[in-house]
Scaffold this motif. Structure first.
Motif, short mmCIF file in Angstrom:
data_model
loop_
_atom_site.label_atom_id
_atom_site.label_comp_id
_atom_site.label_asym_id
_atom_site.label_seq_id
_atom_site.Cartn_x
_atom_site.Cartn_y
_atom_site.Cartn_z
N ILE A 150 0.84 -1.21 0.00
CA ILE A 150 0.00 0.00 0.00
C ILE A 150 0.87 1.25 0.00
O ILE A 150 0.66 2.18 -0.78
N VAL A 151 1.87 1.29 0.87
CA VAL A 151 2.77 2.45 0.92
C VAL A 151 3.49 2.64 -0.41
O VAL A 151 3.58 3.76 -0.93
N GLN A 152 3.98 1.57 -0.98
CA GLN A 152 4.72 1.66 -2.24
C GLN A 152 3.81 2.11 -3.38
O GLN A 152 4.20 2.95 -4.21
N LEU A 158 1.17 8.94 -6.44
CA LEU A 158 1.34 10.36 -6.18
C LEU A 158 2.50 10.95 -6.98
O LEU A 158 2.41 12.09 -7.45
N LEU A 159 3.56 10.18 -7.13
CA LEU A 159 4.70 10.69 -7.90
C LEU A 159 4.32 10.96 -9.35
O LEU A 159 4.65 12.01 -9.91
N ILE A 160 3.63 10.01 -9.97
CA ILE A 160 3.24 10.20 -11.37
C ILE A 160 2.24 11.35 -11.49
O ILE A 160 2.28 12.12 -12.45
N ALA A 161 1.36 11.48 -10.49
CA ALA A 161 0.32 12.50 -10.56
C ALA A 161 0.86 13.91 -10.29
O ALA A 161 0.44 14.87 -10.94
N VAL A 162 1.79 14.04 -9.32
CA VAL A 162 2.18 15.39 -8.90
C VAL A 162 3.58 15.80 -9.32
O VAL A 162 3.88 17.01 -9.36
N LEU A 163 4.45 14.84 -9.63
CA LEU A 163 5.83 15.20 -9.96
C LEU A 163 5.92 16.14 -11.17
O LEU A 163 6.66 17.14 -11.13
N LEU A 265 -6.77 0.14 2.36
CA LEU A 265 -6.15 1.44 2.06
C LEU A 265 -6.56 2.52 3.05
O LEU A 265 -5.72 3.32 3.47
N LYS A 266 -7.82 2.55 3.44
CA LYS A 266 -8.34 3.66 4.25
C LYS A 266 -7.54 3.89 5.53
O LYS A 266 -7.11 5.02 5.79
N PRO A 267 -7.32 2.87 6.36
CA PRO A 267 -6.56 3.13 7.60
C PRO A 267 -5.08 3.41 7.36
O PRO A 267 -4.39 3.88 8.25
N LEU A 273 0.72 8.83 3.07
CA LEU A 273 0.97 10.22 2.67
C LEU A 273 2.20 10.78 3.38
O LEU A 273 2.99 11.52 2.77
N ILE A 274 2.37 10.44 4.65
CA ILE A 274 3.55 10.91 5.38
C ILE A 274 4.81 10.27 4.80
O ILE A 274 5.84 10.94 4.63
N VAL A 275 4.75 8.98 4.50
CA VAL A 275 5.90 8.30 3.89
C VAL A 275 6.24 8.94 2.55
O VAL A 275 7.42 9.16 2.23
N PHE A 276 5.22 9.28 1.77
CA PHE A 276 5.45 9.97 0.49
C PHE A 276 6.12 11.32 0.72
O PHE A 276 7.08 11.67 0.02
N ALA A 277 5.63 12.07 1.70
CA ALA A 277 6.21 13.38 2.00
C ALA A 277 7.67 13.26 2.43
O ALA A 277 8.53 14.06 2.03
N ILE A 278 7.96 12.26 3.25
CA ILE A 278 9.35 12.04 3.68
C ILE A 278 10.23 11.71 2.49
O ILE A 278 11.31 12.29 2.31
#
Length: 367
Positions: A150-152, A158-163, A265-267, A273-278
């Motif tokens: 899930i984290v991966q 998010l990378l493909i969408a926002v990078l 995914l929900k929990p 999102l925090i892992v992505f931000a890090i």
């Protein structure tokens, strides 16, 4: 393929094309990749009947052929000028090692210390941009896969969408650029393109047999780059051929990500999102320092350090006209470095399988 499979295939491709058209209409960067991905994931999230079959995947032959075309398109942007700054690459490679280590360590510390994850889970959740290898290594150790995947997957989405948005906002005037293939193609150009694609296909197949990462794509890319950078055979894919290939890849990524279990995914969304931000913060910081220290443009360093899937990062580089040779070399080096050294690191850092009580508890609860 059955009739229903063919209809589903056409419907999914139409959905991906609609997403690409919407992103392009909104002038969003890399719309031909991000648009189809977002459209498919959204359609999956609202349980669109078209995607009710969770086992549907594109035929392997179609994906392999698409990788050849995409690799050839990426390599066609390479010219001898790209090699002028190659002397600096060993230093940027060292910086890449530091960034990969930093991302893995920071995510590990957050998930293990703050979230109380087991050591195996925390470590594999932090490995940047090598989803297939991460899954294989985690399964080999018997690590619980739900949180890791899930984290991966959230990070990849998010990378493909926002990078592309980040790069476009930071680097003024950065937009999608299609190469010289926009002009009318003569018979000679067509024959040259066919010959080049055949060479790329042979090299892609050879790379696949040699078990190179993303072999069909990387083999075709480096063959195309060699042909164009040496002037042996200069070519470029026409827009009408390249665009459907980009849409197909974005749609395929969307199908893969759309298989995530929404209940699981929900929990996990907040942690993901925090892992992505890090991960993004460490890559961004490393790119800023490396760009300043080595006097290399920030956009290509950032894209080279971004912890996303190698194929997606390469495609973004060509869609945004960001030195594909530099990006490809660094992304490939990262993947091969992880492939070569991670088994050793895992053995000596994580120790024997299930040595961590938290890992054992998680494994028991997952069964």
């Amino acid at each position: 393929m059955s009739k229903n499979d063919i209809l589903t295939l056409l419907g999914v491709l139409a959905l991906g094309g609609a997403g690409a058209a919407a992103f392009e209409a909104l002038s969003l960067p890399a719309g031909f990749l991000a648009g189809p991905m977002v459209a498919v994931v959204l359609a999956k999230s609202i349980s669109l009947p078209l995607l009710k079959d969770n086992s549907f995947t594109f035929p392997k032959g179609l994906i392999s052929a698409n990788f050849i075309f995409i690799g050839a398109a990426m390599g066609s942007a390479v010219s001898p000028d790209f090699w002028a700054g190659a002397a600096l690459w060993p230093l940027s490679m060292l910086a890449l090692v530091a960034v990969v280590s930093g991302i893995t360590s920071c995510v590990y510390l957050y998930t293990h210390k703050k979230c109380r994850w087991g050591r195996d889970e925390a470590f594999f959740a932090g490995l940047p941009g090598a989803l297939g290898m991460t899954a294989a290594l985690a399964q080999e150790r018997g690590a619980p896969m739900d949180r890791i995947m899930i984290v991966q997957l959230v990070r990849l989405f998010l990378l493909i969408a926002v990078l592309p948005l980040i790069i476009s906002s930071v680097v003024e005037g950065k937009e999608v650029i299609f190469t010289e293939a926009n002009h009318a193609m003569s018979l000679g150009d067509g024959l040259q393109l066919v010959l080049a694609l055949l060479i790329c296909a042979v090299c892609g197949y050879a790379a696949l047999k040699l078990k190179a990462p993303a072999g069909m794509l990387t083999g075709a890319f480096f063959a195309s780059a060699a042909l164009n950078s040496t002037g042996m055979l200069e070519f470029a894919l026409p827009v009408w051929l390249a665009t459907p290939c980009y849409i197909l890849m974005g749609t395929n990524v969307g199908l893969y990500i759309g298989k995530m279990d929404r209940n699981a995914l929900k929990p996990m969304l907040g942690t993901s999102l925090i892992v992505f931000a890090i991960s993004l913060s460490v890559a961004l910081g490393g790119a800023v320092v490396t760009s300043w220290a080595l006097e290399i443009s920030f956009d290509k360093v950032f894209l080279s350090f971004a912890p996303g899937g190698m194929e997606a990062m390469l495609l973004i580089s060509i869609l945004l006209d960001i030195d594909p040779v530099f990006v490809a070399t660094h992304q490939l080096a990262r993947f091969m470095g992880l492939l070569a050294f991670m088994p050793i690191v895992i053995r000596y850092v994580l120790g024997p399988v299930s040595a961590d009580p938290a890992d054992e508890a998680r494994a028991q609860s997952a069964t």
